[in-house]
Structures are given as C-alpha cells and as structure tokens.
Scaffold this active site. Structure first.
Site, mmCIF file in Angstrom:
data_model
loop_
_atom_site.group_PDB
_atom_site.id
_atom_site.type_symbol
_atom_site.label_atom_id
_atom_site.label_comp_id
_atom_site.label_asym_id
_atom_site.label_seq_id
_atom_site.Cartn_x
_atom_site.Cartn_y
_atom_site.Cartn_z
ATOM 1 N N HIS A 101 -1.397 0.284 3.234
ATOM 2 C CA HIS A 101 -1.653 -1.136 2.970
ATOM 3 C C HIS A 101 -0.515 -2.032 3.464
ATOM 4 O O HIS A 101 -0.243 -3.075 2.864
ATOM 5 C CB HIS A 101 -1.885 -1.374 1.471
ATOM 6 C CG HIS A 101 -2.989 -0.574 0.891
ATOM 7 N ND1 HIS A 101 -4.295 -0.684 1.306
ATOM 8 C CD2 HIS A 101 -2.979 0.394 -0.076
ATOM 9 C CE1 HIS A 101 -5.052 0.159 0.618
ATOM 10 N NE2 HIS A 101 -4.276 0.826 -0.208
ATOM 11 N N LYS A 109 -4.489 10.180 -6.473
ATOM 12 C CA LYS A 109 -4.738 9.576 -7.781
ATOM 13 C C LYS A 109 -6.182 9.744 -8.250
ATOM 14 O O LYS A 109 -6.424 9.905 -9.447
ATOM 15 C CB LYS A 109 -4.315 8.110 -7.810
ATOM 16 C CG LYS A 109 -4.898 7.195 -6.762
ATOM 17 C CD LYS A 109 -4.257 5.801 -6.846
ATOM 18 C CE LYS A 109 -4.820 4.883 -5.792
ATOM 19 N NZ LYS A 109 -4.388 5.262 -4.423
ATOM 20 N N ASN A 160 -10.071 2.137 -10.571
ATOM 21 C CA ASN A 160 -10.202 2.088 -9.116
ATOM 22 C C ASN A 160 -11.147 3.170 -8.600
ATOM 23 O O ASN A 160 -11.347 3.305 -7.403
ATOM 24 C CB ASN A 160 -8.819 2.245 -8.465
ATOM 25 C CG ASN A 160 -8.802 1.872 -7.001
ATOM 26 O OD1 ASN A 160 -9.299 0.824 -6.607
ATOM 27 N ND2 ASN A 160 -8.234 2.740 -6.174
#
Length: 454
Positions: free
Chosen positions: A187, A119, A142
């Site tokens: 995560h 990303k 981000n």
C-alpha cells in the site's frame, strides 16, 4: 448507543458491505439520527438496500453535507488525506471508521490481528479454535462479515482482522490481545511516508490491548512500551525462552519438531493441516491469541490438525498429467509471494504467474529467490513489465488467461503452475477473489491441455 452523545447528523462515506453495516448500525441508535451517504462511484454497490430515509449522493462529493455533519464515518478505502476529509477535519468534525463504532458498542471480549501477510489465516484459525472449544464466536472485520453486522448476533467472543486503513480511524478499541504478525512493503501508494507511516498505522492495534503479541523474527512488529505496563509475548520459529516474552516457538521432542509454549512441547509441527513454513509461524501466533482469550488448549490443537486454510491462499485447485495448479491470488504484495516460494520443493519447473496493480512496490527481492528455483515467469497486467528484469527469459502477456494458456502448453509432469501475483487485482479484476475464481475456472478447463505442444 455509546459514542453518539450529541450527534444528530452523520455522513457515511462509501457504501458497499461496510457502508451498509454502518447505516444499519446507526439506525439502531436510541436517538434519531439524520443519516446521509456519499459515494463517488456512479452506481455504488448496495444502493438498492438503503432504507428510504437515508439520502444518497453518488458520483461526486457533497461538501455541504460533510461540513454540516456532527460525525463522519468513512470507509477504509478512503484515505484520510483526501482533500474533502481534510477540510472536514480542519473544521473539527469527528471522522471515524466502522471499527471505532464497533469499539464503542461491543461489550464482549475481542482479539484482533494485523500484519502485512497472514492475518486472514490467523484470524480464521483463532475463530476455528474458539468454535472447537464450543465458544459462540464472531469472526470478521477486514475478512468475511463486517464488524458491526456481527454485533446483532451477540457473540461471546469476537476475532477481528484489521487492516492499516481500518486502524487509521480507530482510537478506542479495547482488546484482550492484539497481534502484529509482520511488516513488509504494501500500500505504498496510500502511504507517502513509506514503510514507517504504514507501520505506525498498524501499531495503533496495541493502543488499548491487555496483551501485545509480536513476531520476534520481525522486530518492527514489537511495540515501544515507553515505560507503560503493556504485557508482551512473542512467537517465532526458534525455541524461545520460558522466562521471557519468547513463549511461543519450536523445540525438538522425540526426534521431531514440535510447537512449544514456554519450552513445553504442545504438538508436532507436521500435524498442522496448513501447508508452508509461514503457516507454522501463523499457528504459533494463533495459539498465543487463543490462550489470551481463554480458549481451551486441547481444542486449539484439534483445530490446528483439521483446519486446512482459506480459498485463494496456496490452494491446490487442479492436478492432471502430474501438473499441479495452485491458486494464491491472495498474494497481493511482494511478501506474500515470497512466503509462498519460501521452501518450495518441486520435482519439475515452477510456472509462476505474476502481475497486476503493483501499488508502487519494488519487486527486486524476488530475483534471488527465483534464482534458486527452476522458474518460468509469466508477467501480465498493468505492472507485469516490472517483473521482466527478474529472470533471463520472461513470458510477457496482457492477461492472466494468456499466461495460463501458455503455461498449460509448456508444463510437464512434476511442474507447478502457481498464481502468486505479488500485486493487487484492480487493473483487470474486481478483487483478488474474482481473480482467484477465474484462475480456478480456467485451470480446470486448461488442465486437459497440459503438454499438448510436446
């Protein structure tokens, strides 16, 4: 300021770059706000930059502040499952993130990108395409700049990288186009519900988008339309189909592989400056977003020809005595490391450095890939031992520096020393950038020692 009607008291959870951007944004509100900040770190970064009027509680929670708030703006690093936030939510207090505040304020077109891997590359690439076309573009979220800080620059287009953490607290982000690149385990320490819960958070990127861009080779990224009129388009490393959603792909043209849109050749894939097969897919995703944002196609192709990527992502940082040192510190999960290894061709041995904070991941998928390469594995950090079963004779060390030193004395001409750790860095480094910078510094000093034990 939209979205702050009736709000008088705001508590910001977490300082640092994002928290400061929230405080500065709230201070620009038309109505006066009582802004307080809570950060459970004893010495949170950015505390010296807080305005005198903003009170800070550090090293602990301040529940009376939370329960008196009209709105809580929480850092993406704080899980919504945190008991203190759960208590506030149960009391009916609105909890949002910085991207939600951005969504309620922005008045220019926005495109956004999420996914387990790639990303940052796609976000930066779309930004480069816009710049090449002469568009005043803001790139952040981000990556790079905090989203709220970009609003002060009044850009004509915004390109946001969004993590699952950011999307959890975002409900009203209207987008020209949104891309979900891929899904892989990451995560898992934050998502007790596993991959499905993680993906559900990422799917929120499609809630208010005009166009959903998904990966047809990873159908977990395809949104369920459920009868709604959401426009869909996909990218993938095959020809696609001009009469369906499969518009962005590859075709053979003039005896070589070309990027294609609706079956029409656009440019040879070999002309892409980015290295690696995964970056061909990233380039197709970027083209889909650029087209949706109205970026000139020729400008997009020029950007593809010149943009050679971000630091810490398969970055060649040193080469001496025929040995290449490659920094892929951004590979903080299994899929990133698999992408780096996919299609890797070497004349010699691969010296692969792995380890760090594994975030509860299962690394067994690496074994068959490593078996196809002549690999010496160096395992370091807190969870380095989890990689040991993947190869017959792993080298076990405590630190990355020790791993690099051993690799430097073992490597020969034609070899590659690759940091692609498949883990987060927090056990030994502040972040993956510091880890990568440390690798670069050590590589440039150790390269002269290559093969000295031979």
């Amino acid at each position: 300021m939209k979205g702050l009607e009736g709000v008088k008291q705001v508590v910001v959870i977490g300082l640092g770059m994002t928290g400061l951007s929230v405080v500065n944004h709230l201070q620009r509100a038309a109505q006066p706000l009582d802004i307080k900040v809570i950060d459970t770190r004893e010495h949170p970064p950015g505390r010296e930059q807080l305005p005198p009027s903003v009170e800070l509680c550090s090293g602990q929670w301040q529940m009376d502040w939370l329960m008196a708030a009209d709105m809580i703006v929480s850092s993406p690093g704080i899980a919504l499952a945190t008991p203190q936030l759960q208590q506030a939510a149960a009391a009916g207090i609105e909890i949002v993130g910085d991207i939600e505040l951005f969504a309620r304020t922005v008045d220019k077109p926005v495109v956004a990108i999420t996914g387990s891997n790639g990303k940052s590359t796609v976000t930066s690439l779309v930004g480069e395409m816009a710049k090449e076309a002469g568009i005043n573009v803001g790139v952040g979220g981000n990556i790079g700049l905090a989203a709220l800080d970009m609003l002060a620059e009044d850009h004509d287009l915004y390109v946001l990288e969004l993590s699952s953490f950011q999307l959890e607290t975002t409900s009203n982000l209207a987008l020209k186009a949104a891309a979900y690149l891929n899904l892989s385990e990451d995560h898992m320490d934050r998502y007790p519900g596993g991959l499905a819960q993680y993906s559900t958070a990422k799917m929120r990127i499609f809630n208010h988008t005009e166009l959903a861009v998904f990966n047809r080779e990873d159908l977990a990224t395809k949104p369920a339309t459920d009868g709604c009129e959401l426009a869909l388009v996909s990218f993938g490393l095959n020809a696609g189909n001009a009469d369906s959603t499969e518009r962005y792909g590859l075709v053979e043209h003039c005896g070589e592989e070309w990027l294609a849109i609706a079956g029409e050749p656009v440019m040879p894939s070999k002309d892409i400056a980015l290295v690696g097969r995964h970056n061909v897919a990233n380039s197709l995703a970027a083209l889909a977003l650029a087209d949706a944002a109205g970026i000139d196609r020729e400008a997009s192709c020029r950007a593809l020809r010149r943009y050679n990527g971000l630091a810490h992502r398969c970055q060649l940082v040193a080469e001496q005595h025929g040995v290449k040192w490659v920094n892929d510190s951004k590979a903080t999960n299994l899929a990133s490391t698999l992408a780096a290894l996919n299609g890797l061709q070497l004349d010699g041995k691969l010296h692969l450095l792995v380890g760090g904070d594994g975030k509860g991941a299962d690394f067994s998928e690496l074994a068959p890939v490593l078996a196809t390469l002549d690999t010496q594995l160096y395992c370091f950090g807190r969870d380095g031992h989890q990689f040991a079963p993947l190869v017959p004779q792993p080298v076990m060390v405590e630190t990355m520096e020790q791993a690099m030193s051993q690799a430097a004395h073992t490597a020969r001409a034609g070899d590659m020393i690759l940091l692609s750790p498949a883990c987060a860095s927090f056990d030994q480094f502040a972040n993956f950038m510091v880890r990568g910078d440390t690798f670069v510094e050590l590589a440039q000093s150790l390269q002269h020692q290559v093969g000295k034990d031979s």
